[in-house]
Design a protein around this motif. Structure first.
Motif, PDB file in Angstrom:
ATOM      1  N   LEU A  74       0.720  -1.094  -0.026  1.00 51.26           N
ATOM      2  CA  LEU A  74      -0.059  -0.170   0.072  1.00 51.26           C
ATOM      3  C   LEU A  74       0.793   1.344   0.107  1.00 51.26           C
ATOM      4  CD1 LEU A  74      -2.949  -0.882   2.531  1.00 51.26           C
ATOM      5  CD2 LEU A  74      -2.880  -0.755  -0.050  1.00 51.26           C
ATOM      6  N   LEU A  75       2.159   1.248   0.694  1.00 51.96           N
ATOM      7  CA  LEU A  75       2.971   2.403   0.521  1.00 51.96           C
ATOM      8  C   LEU A  75       3.400   2.684  -0.626  1.00 51.96           C
ATOM      9  CD1 LEU A  75       4.555   1.950   4.166  1.00 51.96           C
ATOM     10  CD2 LEU A  75       3.337   3.969   3.566  1.00 51.96           C
ATOM     11  N   LEU A  76       3.916   1.552  -1.282  1.00 54.67           N
ATOM     12  CA  LEU A  76       4.405   1.681  -2.680  1.00 54.67           C
ATOM     13  C   LEU A  76       3.397   2.206  -3.690  1.00 54.67           C
ATOM     14  CD1 LEU A  76       6.520  -1.707  -2.491  1.00 54.67           C
ATOM     15  CD2 LEU A  76       7.557   0.758  -2.584  1.00 54.67           C
ATOM     16  N   ALA A  77       2.245   1.649  -3.540  1.00 58.16           N
ATOM     17  CA  ALA A  77       0.931   1.986  -4.371  1.00 58.16           C
ATOM     18  C   ALA A  77       0.883   3.710  -4.245  1.00 58.16           C
ATOM     19  CB  ALA A  77      -0.203   1.492  -4.125  1.00 58.16           C
ATOM     20  N   PHE A  78       1.033   3.864  -2.912  1.00 59.44           N
ATOM     21  CA  PHE A  78       0.926   5.621  -2.737  1.00 59.44           C
ATOM     22  C   PHE A  78       1.929   6.376  -3.536  1.00 59.44           C
ATOM     23  CE2 PHE A  78       2.263   9.420  -0.318  1.00 59.44           C
ATOM     24  CZ  PHE A  78       1.290  10.135  -0.226  1.00 59.44           C
ATOM     25  N   THR A 188       6.380  -7.262  -6.972  1.00 63.67           N
ATOM     26  CA  THR A 188       5.311  -7.626  -7.743  1.00 63.67           C
ATOM     27  C   THR A 188       4.260  -8.550  -7.255  1.00 63.67           C
ATOM     28  OG1 THR A 188       6.685  -9.622  -8.116  1.00 63.67           O
ATOM     29  CG2 THR A 188       7.228  -7.906  -9.586  1.00 63.67           C
ATOM     30  N   ARG A 189       4.299  -8.653  -5.891  1.00 59.39           N
ATOM     31  CA  ARG A 189       3.247  -9.563  -5.227  1.00 59.39           C
ATOM     32  C   ARG A 189       2.665  -9.020  -4.025  1.00 59.39           C
ATOM     33  NH1 ARG A 189       2.995 -14.810  -7.450  1.00 59.39           N
ATOM     34  NH2 ARG A 189       4.680 -15.081  -8.929  1.00 59.39           N
ATOM     35  N   VAL A 190       1.579  -9.382  -3.673  1.00 56.02           N
ATOM     36  CA  VAL A 190       0.987  -8.961  -2.258  1.00 56.02           C
ATOM     37  C   VAL A 190       0.554 -10.334  -1.707  1.00 56.02           C
ATOM     38  CG1 VAL A 190      -1.269  -8.264  -2.999  1.00 56.02           C
ATOM     39  CG2 VAL A 190      -0.763  -7.632  -0.874  1.00 56.02           C
ATOM     40  N   GLU A 191       1.192 -10.789  -0.650  1.00 55.89           N
ATOM     41  CA  GLU A 191       0.897 -12.012  -0.070  1.00 55.89           C
ATOM     42  C   GLU A 191       0.901 -13.325  -1.002  1.00 55.89           C
ATOM     43  OE1 GLU A 191      -2.908 -11.484   2.260  1.00 55.89           O
ATOM     44  OE2 GLU A 191      -1.956 -10.324   3.637  1.00 55.89           O
ATOM     45  N   GLY A 192       1.827 -13.207  -1.864  1.00 55.40           N
ATOM     46  CA  GLY A 192       1.937 -14.290  -2.855  1.00 55.40           C
ATOM     47  C   GLY A 192       1.193 -14.121  -4.054  1.00 55.40           C
ATOM     48  N   VAL A 193       0.243 -13.178  -4.260  1.00 49.80           N
ATOM     49  CA  VAL A 193      -0.621 -12.930  -5.415  1.00 49.80           C
ATOM     50  C   VAL A 193      -0.001 -11.769  -6.287  1.00 49.80           C
ATOM     51  CG1 VAL A 193      -2.840 -12.374  -6.171  1.00 49.80           C
ATOM     52  CG2 VAL A 193      -2.532 -13.639  -4.111  1.00 49.80           C
ATOM     53  N   VAL A 194       0.096 -12.068  -7.617  1.00 52.90           N
ATOM     54  CA  VAL A 194       0.657 -10.853  -8.439  1.00 52.90           C
ATOM     55  C   VAL A 194      -0.133  -9.876  -8.538  1.00 52.90           C
ATOM     56  CG1 VAL A 194       1.250 -10.258 -10.824  1.00 52.90           C
ATOM     57  CG2 VAL A 194       1.598 -12.647  -9.866  1.00 52.90           C
ATOM     58  N   CYS A 195       0.546  -8.558  -8.301  1.00 54.72           N
ATOM     59  CA  CYS A 195      -0.139  -7.310  -8.333  1.00 54.72           C
ATOM     60  C   CYS A 195       0.715  -6.202  -8.696  1.00 54.72           C
ATOM     61  CB  CYS A 195      -0.709  -6.812  -6.753  1.00 54.72           C
ATOM     62  SG  CYS A 195       0.896  -6.494  -5.867  1.00 54.72           S
ATOM     63  N   SER A 196       0.338  -4.951  -9.021  1.00 57.74           N
ATOM     64  CA  SER A 196       1.274  -3.844  -9.289  1.00 57.74           C
ATOM     65  C   SER A 196       0.901  -2.477  -8.320  1.00 57.74           C
ATOM     66  CB  SER A 196       0.718  -3.349 -10.921  1.00 57.74           C
ATOM     67  OG  SER A 196       1.507  -2.111 -11.003  1.00 57.74           O
ATOM     68  N   THR A 197       2.354  -2.003  -8.106  1.00 57.09           N
ATOM     69  CA  THR A 197       2.148  -0.788  -7.493  1.00 57.09           C
ATOM     70  C   THR A 197       2.204   0.426  -8.318  1.00 57.09           C
ATOM     71  OG1 THR A 197       4.414  -0.892  -6.929  1.00 57.09           O
ATOM     72  CG2 THR A 197       3.053  -2.152  -5.348  1.00 57.09           C
ATOM     73  N   VAL A 198       2.147   0.313  -9.547  1.00 60.28           N
ATOM     74  CA  VAL A 198       2.547   1.440 -10.301  1.00 60.28           C
ATOM     75  C   VAL A 198       1.447   1.906 -11.165  1.00 60.28           C
ATOM     76  CG1 VAL A 198       4.990   1.213 -10.088  1.00 60.28           C
ATOM     77  CG2 VAL A 198       4.076   0.152 -11.913  1.00 60.28           C
ATOM     78  N   MET A 199       0.472   0.999 -11.360  1.00 61.56           N
ATOM     79  CA  MET A 199      -0.732   1.040 -11.985  1.00 61.56           C
ATOM     80  C   MET A 199      -2.002   0.372 -11.726  1.00 61.56           C
ATOM     81  SD  MET A 199       0.462  -1.363 -15.227  1.00 61.56           S
ATOM     82  CE  MET A 199       2.147  -0.371 -15.218  1.00 61.56           C
ATOM     83  N   ALA A 235      -7.349   2.463  -4.343  1.00 66.16           N
ATOM     84  CA  ALA A 235      -7.820   3.663  -3.692  1.00 66.16           C
ATOM     85  C   ALA A 235      -6.623   4.334  -3.281  1.00 66.16           C
ATOM     86  CB  ALA A 235      -8.593   3.358  -2.469  1.00 66.16           C
ATOM     87  N   VAL A 236      -5.689   3.825  -2.786  1.00 66.79           N
ATOM     88  CA  VAL A 236      -4.340   4.201  -2.232  1.00 66.79           C
ATOM     89  C   VAL A 236      -3.604   4.859  -3.299  1.00 66.79           C
ATOM     90  CG1 VAL A 236      -2.307   3.896  -1.141  1.00 66.79           C
ATOM     91  CG2 VAL A 236      -4.398   2.990  -0.376  1.00 66.79           C
ATOM     92  N   PHE A 237      -3.622   4.289  -4.409  1.00 64.06           N
ATOM     93  CA  PHE A 237      -2.972   4.717  -5.700  1.00 64.06           C
ATOM     94  C   PHE A 237      -3.478   6.369  -6.072  1.00 64.06           C
ATOM     95  CE2 PHE A 237      -1.965   5.449 -10.147  1.00 64.06           C
ATOM     96  CZ  PHE A 237      -0.634   4.841 -10.285  1.00 64.06           C
TER      97      PHE A 237
END
Length: 279
Positions: A74-78, A188-199, A235-237
Motif C-alpha cells: 500500500l505504501l508503494l502504491a501511494f 510484484t506480489r502482495v501475500e503471494g498474489v501478483v499485483c502492481s504498485t505503479v498502475m 484507492a491508495v494509488f
C-alpha cells in the motif's frame, strides 16, 4: 501400508494376498492391482492435502515475505500514484504508465509532430534500463533486492529534487521513470498474489473478479479479503495521485519529500524483517 504376496503352492491359480492394517484378503492379481491403485490414490490425496494445510499454516504464522505484506504494498502504491501525478504535471510524461507514453508518441508521430513525439522517448528508455538493473539486482542480491532497490529509489528521488531547477527534463523523465521501473520489477506480489504498485488496471480486474467469485459461490477461503486488498491498492494509488498533484502545484521544490518519507518506511520495514531473519 499395502503388502502384496503371491502364493502358488496352495491354490490352483495365482492369488494375491493383500493386507491393509490388520485386515487380510485373498484376491486374484487383477483385483489386487485395482485395490493397490485405489490405496495409493488415497495416500496421494492425503499427502497433497497435508502440503496445502502446511502452506496455509506457514502463511498464518507470518511466513509471507516482508516485501509482500499489505502494509508495504500500500505504501508503494501511494508512491506510484504520487510520482505519476508529479511527472505529468511537471514534465508532461508518465513515470509509470509507459502505455500512455507509447500512445502519445505515436499520436504525435503520425501527425508529423516529431518534437512532441520524441518527448516521450526518454521515459520509455529509462524505464527499460530500470527493468534491466532490477533484474540484475534480483539475481545478485536475492532477498535483499527489495531493500537495496528501495534505497536506490530514495537516493534518486533526493537527487532529482535537487536537480529539479537545473535539469528539470533530464531529472524528471529519466530519473523518475528509472525509479518507477525498479519498483514495478522488484515489488510484484502482495501475500503471494501478483499485483502492481505503479498502475491499477490489473489490480482493478482482480478486485472485481474476486467479488464475482465470492458472489457466485464456491470461492476459496479469503477471496473477499483479497478483493478488499486490491480495491485498497486502487484507492491508495488514487490518493497518492491526488496528493501528488496538490503538492506539486503548492510546493514544487519540496514535492518529492512525501514519497521519500514513504519509501524510508518501506526500507526500514524490509530491513527490520531481514534482521529478525538473521537472528
Amino acid at each position: 501400508m499395502i503388502h502384496l504376496t503371491v502364493s502358488m503352492s496352495h491354490f490352483p491359480r495365482r492369488f494375491a494376498e493383500i493386507s491393509v492394517g490388520k485386515s487380510r484378503a485373498l484376491l486374484d492379481p487383477d483385483q489386487a492391482l485395482r485395490a493397490a491403485r485405489h490405496r495409493l490414490s488415497d495416500d496421494a490425496e492425503f499427502a497433497t492435502a497435508g502440503i496445502i494445510n502446511m502452506s496455509a499454516l506457514d502463511l498464518a504464522a507470518g511466513a509471507i515475505r516482508r516485501d509482500e505484506t499489505v502494509e508495504i504494498v500500500l505504501l508503494l502504491a501511494f508512491v506510484g500514484g504520487y510520482i505519476d501525478a508529479y511527472t505529468w504535471i511537471v514534465h508532461g510524461v508518465m513515470a509509470n504508465a509507459q502505455t500512455a507514453n507509447l500512445i502519445f508518441l505515436w499520436v504525435y508521430a503520425t501527425a508529423g509532430d516529431w518534437t512532441k513525439a520524441f518527448h516521450f522517448v526518454p521515459p520509455l528508455l529509462a524505464f527499460a534500463a530500470g527493468i534491466v538493473i532490477a533484474a540484475w539486482l534480483r539475481r545478485a542480491a536475492g532477498e535483499r533486492a527489495s531493500a537495496i532497490s528501495t534505497l536506490l529509489e530514495i537516493l534518486l528521488l533526493i537527487a532529482i529534487s535537487i536537480l529539479h531547477n537545473r535539469l528539470p527534463d533530464l531529472a524528471g523523465t529519466l530519473g523518475i521513470s528509472f525509479v518507477a521501473a525498479m519498483q514495478t520489477a522488484i515489488f510484484t506480489r502482495v501475500e503471494g498474489v501478483v499485483c502492481s504498485t505503479v498502475m491499477i488496471t490489473g489490480n482493478m480486474r482482480q478486485a472485481i473478479e474476486a467479488v464475482f467469485l465470492a458472489a457466485a459461490g464456491g470461492a476459496p477461503l479469503g477471496t473477499l479479503r483479497r478483493s478488499g486488498i486490491f480495491f485498497a491498492l486502487c484507492a491508495v494509488f488514487g490518493l497518492g495521485a491526488a496528493l501528488g498533484a496538490f503538492a506539486t502545484k503548492a510546493i514544487p521544490d519540496l514535492a518529492l519529500g512525501l514519497p521519500v518519507v514513504a519509501l524510508l518506511v518501506v526500507l526500514l520495514r524490509c530491513e527490520a524483517s531481514h534482521q529478525r531473519a538473521v537472528q
